[in-house]
Design a protein around this motif. Sequence first.
Motif, PDB file in Angstrom:
ATOM      1  N   ARG A   1       0.840  -1.146   0.009  1.00  0.00           N
ATOM      2  CA  ARG A   1      -0.082   0.195   0.144  1.00  0.00           C
ATOM      3  C   ARG A   1       0.874   1.391  -0.149  1.00  0.00           C
ATOM      4  N   ARG A   2       1.830   1.244   0.649  1.00  0.00           N
ATOM      5  CA  ARG A   2       2.772   2.247   0.598  1.00  0.00           C
ATOM      6  C   ARG A   2       3.533   2.585  -0.637  1.00  0.00           C
ATOM      7  N   ALA A   3       4.056   1.453  -1.198  1.00  0.00           N
ATOM      8  CA  ALA A   3       4.406   1.525  -2.692  1.00  0.00           C
ATOM      9  C   ALA A   3       3.348   2.103  -3.631  1.00  0.00           C
ATOM     10  N   GLU A   4       2.296   1.475  -3.609  1.00  0.00           N
ATOM     11  CA  GLU A   4       1.128   1.940  -4.361  1.00  0.00           C
ATOM     12  C   GLU A   4       0.773   3.580  -4.178  1.00  0.00           C
TER      13      GLU A   4
ATOM     14  N   ARG B   1       2.850   5.798  -3.304  1.00  0.00           N
ATOM     15  CA  ARG B   1       3.819   6.433  -3.537  1.00  0.00           C
ATOM     16  C   ARG B   1       3.800   6.690  -5.451  1.00  0.00           C
ATOM     17  N   ARG B   2       3.510   5.527  -5.843  1.00  0.00           N
ATOM     18  CA  ARG B   2       3.264   5.421  -7.115  1.00  0.00           C
ATOM     19  C   ARG B   2       2.216   6.373  -7.759  1.00  0.00           C
ATOM     20  N   LEU B   3       1.093   6.516  -7.056  1.00  0.00           N
ATOM     21  CA  LEU B   3       0.178   7.459  -7.338  1.00  0.00           C
ATOM     22  C   LEU B   3       0.329   8.706  -7.237  1.00  0.00           C
ATOM     23  N   ARG B   4       1.250   9.016  -6.153  1.00  0.00           N
ATOM     24  CA  ARG B   4       1.501  10.483  -5.891  1.00  0.00           C
ATOM     25  C   ARG B   4       2.246  10.847  -7.049  1.00  0.00           C
ATOM     26  N   LEU B   5       3.381   9.970  -7.413  1.00  0.00           N
ATOM     27  CA  LEU B   5       4.224  10.390  -8.669  1.00  0.00           C
ATOM     28  C   LEU B   5       3.289  10.615  -9.778  1.00  0.00           C
ATOM     29  N   LEU B   6       2.267   9.740 -10.102  1.00  0.00           N
ATOM     30  CA  LEU B   6       1.501  10.004 -11.349  1.00  0.00           C
ATOM     31  C   LEU B   6       0.568  11.110 -11.158  1.00  0.00           C
ATOM     32  N   GLU B   7       0.094  11.472 -10.051  1.00  0.00           N
ATOM     33  CA  GLU B   7      -0.700  12.746  -9.932  1.00  0.00           C
ATOM     34  C   GLU B   7       0.192  13.955 -10.149  1.00  0.00           C
TER      35      GLU B   7
END
Length: 196
Positions: A89-92, A94-100
Amino acid sequence: MTEQQARLERLARVVVEPLHRYLLRRTHADLAEDVLAETLLVLWRRIDDVPGLGPGDDDVQPDTGPPPDPADVLPWCYGVARGCLANARRAEGRRLRLLERLIRRQEPPAVIAPTDHTDHTDLYAALDTLTALDREVVQLWAWEELTPRQIAEVTGLTPNAVSIRLHRAKKRLAARLGRKDAERPGHKRVEGRSSQ
């Protein structure tokens, strides 16, 4: 087959299905599959640390060795799965924040609806009023059917703290669901106890 492989196969036969159900109740199916794979990898690396698995035997094949008792091995394995899910969940996140940041807009994450067609909206709303740890304690007790001692092993709390949290959380849920003082049909309350 090596001793480590034989021990993991015996363990996997007992824990894979309950761990998969545990993860499906907490996240969407794709992530549950990935986290289950990661959990099995951790179990492979830490096979000697699994309580209740017992020592291995070089000559024992997975089909001939005795299976471990689920009550002994599952709480520890749930703890491993819980940690792997938190990491995922933490990795997901981080990935979502980068995508945003890359697309400069924020989209809310998809809410996964339960696969059961029964309407449990009130129950899920009541569970959402609990703290994350209290919700986890209740879910481990109700869905995974663990004892307070086993829940303590999963969460890192003491069995006494688990019992207290569970009792208080169940009272809050009952009040939230409108069942606080409901009497069961055919039962009279006498001095705080059922007369039947």
